[in-house]
Design a protein around this motif. Structure first.
Motif, PDB file in Angstrom:
ATOM      1  N   GLU A  10     -29.372 -75.233  74.407  1.00 15.85           N
ATOM      2  CA  GLU A  10     -29.220 -74.567  73.106  1.00 15.85           C
ATOM      3  C   GLU A  10     -28.485 -75.495  72.145  1.00 15.85           C
ATOM      4  O   GLU A  10     -27.326 -75.854  72.380  1.00 15.85           O
ATOM      5  N   ASP A  11     -29.164 -75.871  71.082  1.00 18.66           N
ATOM      6  CA  ASP A  11     -28.637 -76.880  70.165  1.00 18.66           C
ATOM      7  C   ASP A  11     -27.287 -76.505  69.578  1.00 18.66           C
ATOM      8  O   ASP A  11     -26.390 -77.353  69.469  1.00 18.66           O
ATOM      9  N   ASN A  12     -27.120 -75.233  69.185  1.00 24.58           N
ATOM     10  CA  ASN A  12     -25.865 -74.839  68.530  1.00 24.58           C
ATOM     11  C   ASN A  12     -24.685 -74.904  69.500  1.00 24.58           C
ATOM     12  O   ASN A  12     -23.586 -75.325  69.136  1.00 24.58           O
ATOM     13  N   ILE A  13     -24.918 -74.502  70.759  1.00 22.09           N
ATOM     14  CA  ILE A  13     -23.835 -74.564  71.748  1.00 22.09           C
ATOM     15  C   ILE A  13     -23.520 -76.013  72.083  1.00 22.09           C
ATOM     16  O   ILE A  13     -22.352 -76.411  72.170  1.00 22.09           O
ATOM     17  N   ARG A  14     -24.568 -76.837  72.242  1.00 24.61           N
ATOM     18  CA  ARG A  14     -24.340 -78.252  72.550  1.00 24.61           C
ATOM     19  C   ARG A  14     -23.566 -78.941  71.431  1.00 24.61           C
ATOM     20  O   ARG A  14     -22.641 -79.708  71.685  1.00 24.61           O
ATOM     21  N   SER A  15     -23.929 -78.640  70.188  1.00 24.17           N
ATOM     22  CA  SER A  15     -23.220 -79.228  69.047  1.00 24.17           C
ATOM     23  C   SER A  15     -21.763 -78.802  69.021  1.00 24.17           C
ATOM     24  O   SER A  15     -20.864 -79.608  68.748  1.00 24.17           O
ATOM     25  N   PHE A  16     -21.505 -77.534  69.328  1.00 21.32           N
ATOM     26  CA  PHE A  16     -20.139 -77.015  69.374  1.00 21.32           C
ATOM     27  C   PHE A  16     -19.316 -77.763  70.417  1.00 21.32           C
ATOM     28  O   PHE A  16     -18.176 -78.189  70.157  1.00 21.32           O
ATOM     29  N   VAL A  17     -19.895 -77.943  71.601  1.00 18.85           N
ATOM     30  CA  VAL A  17     -19.199 -78.647  72.679  1.00 18.85           C
ATOM     31  C   VAL A  17     -18.954 -80.099  72.299  1.00 18.85           C
ATOM     32  O   VAL A  17     -17.840 -80.628  72.462  1.00 18.85           O
ATOM     33  N   VAL A  18     -19.973 -80.750  71.782  1.00 20.65           N
ATOM     34  CA  VAL A  18     -19.879 -82.176  71.440  1.00 20.65           C
ATOM     35  C   VAL A  18     -18.827 -82.416  70.365  1.00 20.65           C
ATOM     36  O   VAL A  18     -18.010 -83.339  70.466  1.00 20.65           O
ATOM     37  N   LYS A  22     -15.526 -84.723  70.970  1.00 26.32           N
ATOM     38  CA  LYS A  22     -15.296 -85.907  70.139  1.00 26.32           C
ATOM     39  C   LYS A  22     -13.921 -85.839  69.470  1.00 26.32           C
ATOM     40  O   LYS A  22     -13.220 -86.845  69.378  1.00 26.32           O
ATOM     41  N   ARG A  23     -13.534 -84.671  69.036  1.00 26.11           N
ATOM     42  CA  ARG A  23     -12.204 -84.497  68.438  1.00 26.11           C
ATOM     43  C   ARG A  23     -11.104 -84.811  69.448  1.00 26.11           C
ATOM     44  O   ARG A  23     -10.010 -85.238  69.068  1.00 26.11           O
ATOM     45  N   ALA A  24     -11.400 -84.574  70.725  1.00 29.36           N
ATOM     46  CA  ALA A  24     -10.420 -84.833  71.788  1.00 29.36           C
ATOM     47  C   ALA A  24     -10.470 -86.277  72.273  1.00 29.36           C
ATOM     48  O   ALA A  24      -9.753 -86.642  73.210  1.00 29.36           O
ATOM     49  N   THR A  28     -19.573 -88.715  73.831  1.00 31.89           N
ATOM     50  CA  THR A  28     -20.477 -87.759  74.458  1.00 31.89           C
ATOM     51  C   THR A  28     -21.901 -88.297  74.554  1.00 31.89           C
ATOM     52  O   THR A  28     -22.397 -88.970  73.648  1.00 31.89           O
ATOM     53  N   ILE A  29     -22.532 -87.986  75.669  1.00 33.80           N
ATOM     54  CA  ILE A  29     -23.950 -88.285  75.883  1.00 33.80           C
ATOM     55  C   ILE A  29     -24.648 -86.953  76.032  1.00 33.80           C
ATOM     56  O   ILE A  29     -24.312 -86.157  76.919  1.00 33.80           O
ATOM     57  N   GLU A  30     -25.624 -86.678  75.156  1.00 28.16           N
ATOM     58  CA  GLU A  30     -26.248 -85.360  75.097  1.00 28.16           C
ATOM     59  C   GLU A  30     -27.591 -85.326  75.808  1.00 28.16           C
ATOM     60  O   GLU A  30     -28.350 -86.300  75.790  1.00 28.16           O
ATOM     61  N   ALA A  31     -27.885 -84.173  76.414  1.00 24.67           N
ATOM     62  CA  ALA A  31     -29.179 -83.939  77.041  1.00 24.67           C
ATOM     63  C   ALA A  31     -29.529 -82.462  76.900  1.00 24.67           C
ATOM     64  O   ALA A  31     -28.647 -81.607  76.964  1.00 24.67           O
ATOM     65  N   SER A  32     -30.812 -82.177  76.718  1.00 23.77           N
ATOM     66  CA  SER A  32     -31.244 -80.786  76.556  1.00 23.77           C
ATOM     67  C   SER A  32     -32.052 -80.290  77.747  1.00 23.77           C
ATOM     68  O   SER A  32     -32.466 -79.132  77.776  1.00 23.77           O
ATOM     69  N   PHE A 105     -16.528 -69.583  75.561  1.00 27.09           N
ATOM     70  CA  PHE A 105     -15.259 -70.219  75.903  1.00 27.09           C
ATOM     71  C   PHE A 105     -14.651 -70.811  74.637  1.00 27.09           C
ATOM     72  O   PHE A 105     -15.350 -71.107  73.661  1.00 27.09           O
ATOM     73  N   SER A 106     -13.335 -70.967  74.653  1.00 25.21           N
ATOM     74  CA  SER A 106     -12.648 -71.523  73.489  1.00 25.21           C
ATOM     75  C   SER A 106     -12.651 -73.043  73.574  1.00 25.21           C
ATOM     76  O   SER A 106     -12.703 -73.614  74.676  1.00 25.21           O
ATOM     77  N   PRO A 107     -12.570 -73.734  72.437  1.00 27.88           N
ATOM     78  CA  PRO A 107     -12.482 -75.192  72.461  1.00 27.88           C
ATOM     79  C   PRO A 107     -11.288 -75.690  73.264  1.00 27.88           C
ATOM     80  O   PRO A 107     -11.386 -76.689  73.986  1.00 27.88           O
ATOM     81  N   ALA A 108     -10.162 -74.973  73.175  1.00 28.39           N
ATOM     82  CA  ALA A 108      -8.959 -75.394  73.897  1.00 28.39           C
ATOM     83  C   ALA A 108      -9.176 -75.310  75.398  1.00 28.39           C
ATOM     84  O   ALA A 108      -8.773 -76.204  76.156  1.00 28.39           O
ATOM     85  N   GLU A 109      -9.817 -74.233  75.852  1.00 24.48           N
ATOM     86  CA  GLU A 109     -10.068 -74.075  77.284  1.00 24.48           C
ATOM     87  C   GLU A 109     -10.995 -75.178  77.795  1.00 24.48           C
ATOM     88  O   GLU A 109     -10.724 -75.823  78.816  1.00 24.48           O
ATOM     89  N   LEU A 110     -12.090 -75.404  77.075  1.00 26.04           N
ATOM     90  CA  LEU A 110     -13.054 -76.412  77.512  1.00 26.04           C
ATOM     91  C   LEU A 110     -12.420 -77.797  77.563  1.00 26.04           C
ATOM     92  O   LEU A 110     -12.576 -78.529  78.547  1.00 26.04           O
ATOM     93  N   THR A 111     -11.694 -78.158  76.523  1.00 28.28           N
ATOM     94  CA  THR A 111     -11.065 -79.479  76.473  1.00 28.28           C
ATOM     95  C   THR A 111     -10.036 -79.639  77.588  1.00 28.28           C
ATOM     96  O   THR A 111      -9.940 -80.695  78.213  1.00 28.28           O
TER      97      THR A 111
END
Length: 228
Positions: A10-18, A22-24, A28-32, A105-111
């Motif tokens: 899902e493009d929107n979720i992948r973009s959110f994660v990426v 990157k901010r952290a 990132t290397i992306e794959a769908s 999930f929250s950005p803080a949790e994932l990071t």
């Protein structure tokens, strides 16, 4: 360069994660798709952590995890799932994943999860040096490997950390909470159940008979003990 693979269809979720990785400070290397992820991993063998969505077109995240583990025991793997059923979590961990994050999930949790796994994969800390010998096992803390009777046992980085904790504390009963804090960190967001699943996975690898363990024994109602 701190490389992380992000497999999400899902493009929107992948973009959110990426964006948040990157901010952290991660590259990132992306794959769908699973096939694309496996191909990009071949071209980027220095990836330390992979985030794998479970539900994918073609081969699913579980199968991608199995295939990665077949060739690479060192990389850290986190499963991303929209489903919270217990069996999905156990399936992901038993196929070789180190952790799982349930959407949303929250950005803080994932990071925080990626940071912790990256550290365990040896990305930010120098290697230890030395050996721990507890026959029939030999743990090499320089190259983070385990041998049993001279035969190498393939371990993930989380499994290595659990074994090292046990071998540093032979004969000591360790609670699930102690193991969780020592291996996953005191800021870990997940459940203590992850300890039990990793112990089950380790027993398959180190015990003569995993159904009747003699090395990693259960201390009922408390935790586990390295049986020396």
């Amino acid at each position: 360069m701190r490389k992380v693979l992000v497999l999400e269809d899902e493009d929107n979720i992948r973009s959110f994660v990426v964006i948040n990785l990157k901010r952290a400070g991660y590259y990132t290397i992306e794959a769908s798709s699973g096939e694309e992820a496996l191909e990009k991993l071949k071209r980027n063998p220095d990836v330390k952590v992979a985030l794998l969505d479970v539900m994918l077109p073609g081969i699913d995240g579980f199968e991608v995890c199995r295939r990665i583990r077949g060739n690479n025991s060192k990389i850290g793997i986190i499963m991303l799932t929209a489903r919270s059923q217990e069996m999905d979590k156990v399936t992901g961990l038993m196929t070789g994943a180190d952790d799982y994050v349930t959407k949303p999930f929250s950005p803080a949790e994932l990071t925080a999860r990626v940071d912790a796994l990256y550290r365990r994969a040896g990305g930010d800390t120098p290697a230890d040096s030395g050996e721990i010998s507890q026959p029939p096992f030999l743990l090499n803390t320089r190259n983070r490997t385990l041998e049993k009777n001279g035969v190498r046992i393939k371990l993930t980085q989380v499994e290595y950390s659990v074994i090292k904790l046990f071998m540093d504390n032979p004969g000591k009963a360790l609670s699930r909470e102690e193991i969780l804090e020592a291996v996953w960190g005191r800021d870990y967001y997940g459940e203590v159940k992850i300890v039990d699943v990793n112990i089950r996975r380790l027993r398959i690898k180190v015990e003569d008979d995993p159904t009747s363990p003699t090395y990693i024994t259960t201390v009922w109602g408390y935790g586990y003990k390295w049986g020396f």
